[in-house]
Design a protein around this motif. Sequence first.
Motif, PDB file in Angstrom:
ATOM      1  N   UNK A 182      48.193  41.774  21.742  1.00 18.82           N
ATOM      2  CA  UNK A 182      47.530  43.213  21.198  1.00 18.82           C
ATOM      3  C   UNK A 182      48.342  44.402  21.590  1.00 18.82           C
ATOM      4  N   UNK A 183      48.852  44.396  22.754  1.00 19.49           N
ATOM      5  CA  UNK A 183      49.400  45.581  23.267  1.00 19.49           C
ATOM      6  C   UNK A 183      48.568  47.070  23.784  1.00 19.49           C
ATOM      7  N   UNK A 184      48.878  47.499  23.194  1.00 22.19           N
ATOM      8  CA  UNK A 184      48.288  48.751  23.570  1.00 22.19           C
ATOM      9  C   UNK A 184      46.874  49.093  22.985  1.00 22.19           C
ATOM     10  N   UNK A 185      46.980  47.636  21.564  1.00 26.01           N
ATOM     11  CA  UNK A 185      45.413  47.754  21.074  1.00 26.01           C
ATOM     12  C   UNK A 185      43.955  46.975  21.698  1.00 26.01           C
ATOM     13  N   UNK A 211      54.250  37.574  27.321  1.00 19.89           N
ATOM     14  CA  UNK A 211      54.095  36.107  28.903  1.00 19.89           C
ATOM     15  C   UNK A 211      55.116  36.303  30.067  1.00 19.89           C
ATOM     16  N   UNK A 212      55.305  37.427  30.463  1.00 19.43           N
ATOM     17  CA  UNK A 212      56.129  37.801  31.353  1.00 19.43           C
ATOM     18  C   UNK A 212      54.935  37.991  32.515  1.00 19.43           C
ATOM     19  N   UNK A 213      54.758  37.463  34.499  1.00 23.55           N
ATOM     20  CA  UNK A 213      53.145  38.023  34.957  1.00 23.55           C
ATOM     21  C   UNK A 213      52.892  38.482  34.237  1.00 23.55           C
ATOM     22  N   UNK A 214      51.557  38.965  34.714  1.00 25.71           N
ATOM     23  CA  UNK A 214      51.044  40.392  34.398  1.00 25.71           C
ATOM     24  C   UNK A 214      50.784  41.516  35.281  1.00 25.71           C
ATOM     25  N   UNK A 215      51.182  41.054  36.794  1.00 24.71           N
ATOM     26  CA  UNK A 215      51.119  42.407  37.593  1.00 24.71           C
ATOM     27  C   UNK A 215      52.263  43.216  37.677  1.00 24.71           C
ATOM     28  N   UNK A 216      53.430  42.991  36.819  1.00 25.43           N
ATOM     29  CA  UNK A 216      54.483  43.260  36.514  1.00 25.43           C
ATOM     30  C   UNK A 216      54.325  44.068  34.783  1.00 25.43           C
ATOM     31  N   UNK A 217      53.220  43.288  34.343  1.00 29.74           N
ATOM     32  CA  UNK A 217      53.401  44.515  33.307  1.00 29.74           C
ATOM     33  C   UNK A 217      53.734  45.684  33.110  1.00 29.74           C
ATOM     34  N   UNK A 218      53.990  45.987  31.386  1.00 29.51           N
ATOM     35  CA  UNK A 218      54.398  47.359  31.513  1.00 29.51           C
ATOM     36  C   UNK A 218      53.292  48.647  30.683  1.00 29.51           C
ATOM     37  N   UNK A 219      52.608  47.361  30.139  1.00 23.84           N
ATOM     38  CA  UNK A 219      51.364  47.682  29.129  1.00 23.84           C
ATOM     39  C   UNK A 219      50.219  47.076  30.711  1.00 23.84           C
ATOM     40  N   UNK A 220      48.930  48.234  30.463  1.00 21.84           N
ATOM     41  CA  UNK A 220      48.196  48.146  31.550  1.00 21.84           C
ATOM     42  C   UNK A 220      46.659  47.594  30.152  1.00 21.84           C
ATOM     43  N   UNK A 221      46.534  46.817  31.457  1.00 17.88           N
ATOM     44  CA  UNK A 221      45.398  46.027  30.237  1.00 17.88           C
ATOM     45  C   UNK A 221      43.762  46.373  30.881  1.00 17.88           C
ATOM     46  N   UNK A 222      44.465  46.938  32.076  1.00 13.54           N
ATOM     47  CA  UNK A 222      42.653  46.453  33.451  1.00 13.54           C
ATOM     48  C   UNK A 222      41.582  47.231  32.171  1.00 13.54           C
ATOM     49  N   UNK A 223      41.294  48.491  31.865  1.00 11.70           N
ATOM     50  CA  UNK A 223      40.456  49.477  31.393  1.00 11.70           C
ATOM     51  C   UNK A 223      39.885  48.186  30.191  1.00 11.70           C
ATOM     52  N   UNK A 224      40.454  47.509  29.285  1.00 14.61           N
ATOM     53  CA  UNK A 224      39.746  46.956  28.024  1.00 14.61           C
ATOM     54  C   UNK A 224      39.352  45.702  29.104  1.00 14.61           C
ATOM     55  N   UNK A 225      40.248  44.488  29.808  1.00 17.08           N
ATOM     56  CA  UNK A 225      40.215  43.425  30.434  1.00 17.08           C
ATOM     57  C   UNK A 225      39.017  44.027  31.236  1.00 17.08           C
ATOM     58  N   UNK A 226      38.508  44.589  31.836  1.00 19.98           N
ATOM     59  CA  UNK A 226      36.639  45.123  32.709  1.00 19.98           C
ATOM     60  C   UNK A 226      36.017  45.188  32.047  1.00 19.98           C
ATOM     61  N   UNK A 227      36.107  46.504  31.054  1.00 24.07           N
ATOM     62  CA  UNK A 227      35.164  46.689  29.922  1.00 24.07           C
ATOM     63  C   UNK A 227      35.204  45.266  28.876  1.00 24.07           C
TER      64      UNK A 227
END
Length: 297
Positions: A182-185, A211-227
């Motif tokens: 989904x990336x930024x979407x 499918x790279x390690x999440x901790x080095x992702x150039x896309x930040x998924x923290x907000x949608x994941x927390x939500x």
Amino acid sequence: MIKIGCSTLFFWEYPIEEIADIFQDLGLRCMEFFPENPDFWKKRDSLDYVNSLKDVLSKFCLTVHAPYIELNPSSINPYIQKASIMETLWAIELANLYGAKYLTIHPGKRPTSRAPTEDEYIKFYEYLDISLKYAEEKNIILCLENPRKKVNNICYSVEEMKSVLEKFNSKNLKMTLDFAHARENSSNFVDELHEQIKNVHISGVIDNKDHYPLRYSMVDFSEPLKKLVHEYGYKNCINLELNDLNYNKELSNQPFKKRLNRKRWPTLESKTFLKARDEKISEVIKEIEYLEELIGK
């Protein structure tokens, strides 16, 4: 407590029994079981072997991923479409046998880099009709996974995924949200379809590859994941979906992808060549810790 799991494909070179032992040692509560793991795939026709894994897999909150390699449920080639249907029906039986409630399936696509035509959609809907009927009989929920944004993929957008789910309007058809696809979407998927999301894949995105390690992702998924977890109350599995080909030689005996920005990638702490198994365990531990910190326990 967060229900974290991992795809068995990350440990593709090991028997399922050993993968299960590794997951238990790691304290993973969930497992996304890919029947296309080579060891299982070679023995899939042995009922004794398949049945022998029931106790092994019962230790986890299990989700199953239907076979997808070389398949396409929207193919206008009748042999490929039929094979896709038969493999999904087999996976429904497998999920039922192993006590898994959710089965991830892939939507169809046009095999060339052009937008799907009406013919591809007709085949895809036919696939869903047949698969859903059997899933209802076996009390299995099919979770349609959002693919990468590509012109020939069906259901990569929030709008189309929502349209398909509404079209079938079945309690046995829900969604697997793949954050990396989904990336930024991701935020839009979470906001629009949180009630339909019953399974999650997560990994990092580097140089527009997933499918790279999440901790080095150039896309930040923290907000949608927390939500998804804290605001919308998601309580099902969050499965790490890592690709060992995206690592360096010490882990996978493969070089970095040429487009990978090496400056963003730390060297492994150990200077010795550890066994790939131990390195993969170490990698999953780091990802679990990062994911727990990201979401907040």
